[in-house]
Design an enzyme around this catalytic site. Structure first.
Site, PDB file in Angstrom:
ATOM      1  N   ASP A  56       0.839  -1.194   0.000  1.00 42.59           N
ATOM      2  CA  ASP A  56       0.000   0.000   0.000  1.00 42.59           C
ATOM      3  C   ASP A  56       0.873   1.241   0.000  1.00 42.59           C
ATOM      4  O   ASP A  56       1.579   1.523   0.965  1.00 42.59           O
ATOM      5  CB  ASP A  56      -0.912   0.022   1.222  1.00 42.59           C
ATOM      6  CG  ASP A  56      -1.816   1.242   1.221  1.00 42.59           C
ATOM      7  OD1 ASP A  56      -2.682   1.332   0.332  1.00 42.59           O
ATOM      8  OD2 ASP A  56      -1.639   2.119   2.079  1.00 42.59           O
ATOM      9  N   ASP A 104      -2.697   1.474  -6.704  1.00 40.95           N
ATOM     10  CA  ASP A 104      -1.269   1.369  -6.401  1.00 40.95           C
ATOM     11  C   ASP A 104      -0.450   0.882  -7.594  1.00 40.95           C
ATOM     12  O   ASP A 104       0.561   1.501  -7.965  1.00 40.95           O
ATOM     13  CB  ASP A 104      -1.044   0.428  -5.211  1.00 40.95           C
ATOM     14  CG  ASP A 104      -1.740   0.903  -3.957  1.00 40.95           C
ATOM     15  OD1 ASP A 104      -1.097   1.581  -3.139  1.00 40.95           O
ATOM     16  OD2 ASP A 104      -2.933   0.589  -3.800  1.00 40.95           O
ATOM     17  N   GLU A 125       1.756   5.299  -0.022  1.00 40.89           N
ATOM     18  CA  GLU A 125       1.273   6.646   0.270  1.00 40.89           C
ATOM     19  C   GLU A 125       2.011   7.576  -0.677  1.00 40.89           C
ATOM     20  O   GLU A 125       3.173   7.323  -1.039  1.00 40.89           O
ATOM     21  CB  GLU A 125       1.530   7.033   1.727  1.00 40.89           C
ATOM     22  CG  GLU A 125       0.855   6.129   2.751  1.00 40.89           C
ATOM     23  CD  GLU A 125      -0.630   5.968   2.549  1.00 40.89           C
ATOM     24  OE1 GLU A 125      -1.284   6.946   2.105  1.00 40.89           O
ATOM     25  OE2 GLU A 125      -1.159   4.870   2.814  1.00 40.89           O
ATOM     26  N   HIS A 174      -4.697   5.566   6.047  1.00 38.17           N
ATOM     27  CA  HIS A 174      -3.814   6.286   5.127  1.00 38.17           C
ATOM     28  C   HIS A 174      -2.372   6.302   5.626  1.00 38.17           C
ATOM     29  O   HIS A 174      -1.663   7.300   5.500  1.00 38.17           O
ATOM     30  CB  HIS A 174      -4.300   7.721   4.904  1.00 38.17           C
ATOM     31  CG  HIS A 174      -5.697   7.792   4.366  1.00 38.17           C
ATOM     32  ND1 HIS A 174      -6.025   7.357   3.112  1.00 38.17           N
ATOM     33  CD2 HIS A 174      -6.851   8.214   4.932  1.00 38.17           C
ATOM     34  CE1 HIS A 174      -7.325   7.531   2.917  1.00 38.17           C
ATOM     35  NE2 HIS A 174      -7.844   8.045   4.011  1.00 38.17           N
TER      36      HIS A 174
END
Length: 247
Positions: free
Chosen positions: A71, A170, A73, A228
């Site tokens: 994941d 992603d 950011e 997040h």
């Protein structure tokens, strides 16, 4: 957002086992209960979650030896800035047989087009400027990822592994888009993945329009950890360990 889920005693409610097992029968799954949020590593172990998963001996054999939970950011603002750049790059190596986390890759990434993080980005992700300043750029991080993949035996043709993401952004949008902008190649192992939202939809019969929130609600799970956040590093010990380290 690789967060921890638990159901009180960190066990899957018996009423959910048939649906979880049904999802696991398909290669489209990673056990939903381990992704989509973020706080993994020790916190999963400390809550006994891995042990409870391994105890489910009726799990059918998996197509993949390892699920690589990922994941990103990225830089962001309102209105959105362009191009976005990855600023946190976390991967969890999850054993497809035991559902135990065997290894973690985690690095912050120095953005080069928009090197200064916006207040919106910091508030959303919890990533402050000092976490990305002086960190490797994306090209260097991708080289570290490849080294980690090799060290973990994931580049062995006999080892079947696949990335798992909560949505397609992603690996369908963010990584190839930034690599194209920077003129970098995208490794073949990033070109196929399991979309956890689709796995949830397959198991539960409904699409999670609000992503993690809907999936938590649908499985009666409590989210623990910061949303997040690639890997929740609010814990000072984890923050110290993960800073600048791919292991």
């Amino acid at each position: 957002m690789v967060a921890l889920f638990h159901t009180g005693a960190a066990k899957i409610p018996p009423s959910l086992l048939p649906r979880v097992r049904q999802a696991l029968c398909s290669h489209r799954l990673l056990c939903f209960l381990q992704r989509c949020g973020s706080t993994v590593n020790r916190k999963l172990a400390s809550h006994g979650f891995g042990a409870s998963m391994a105890a489910m001996s009726s799990f059918p054999p998996q197509r993949y030896h390892y699920f690589l939970v990922l994941d990103f950011e990225a830089t962001c603002d309102k209105p959105q800035i362009h191009p976005q750049e990855i600023i946190e790059f976390p991967i969890l190596k999850l054993n497809g047989r035991t559902m135990e986390i065997e290894s973690t890759f985690h690095m912050y990434v120095q953005p080069v087009v928009h090197p200064q993080l916006t207040p919106f980005c910091t508030e959303l992700t919890g990533i402050i400027q000092g976490m990305v300043d002086g960190q490797p750029n994306l090209q260097q991080v991708l080289e570290r990822v490849d080294e980690w993949m090799a060290k973990e035996g994931l580049l062995d043709p006999s080892v079947k592994s696949i990335f798992v993401t909560c949505g397609d952004w992603d690996l369908k949008v963010m990584l190839p888009g930034q690599c194209q902008y920077l003129g970098l190649p995208v490794a073949d192992y990033f070109k196929q993945w399991i979309n956890l939202k689709k796995a949830y939809s397959f198991a539960m019969g409904s699409w999670p329009k609000n992503g993690l929130l809907d999936m938590n609600k649908g499985l009666n799970l409590q989210h623990i950890g910061r949303p997040h956040s690639g890997i929740d590093v609010n814990d000072k010990e984890i923050r110290k360990r993960d800073q600048c380290s791919p292991n």
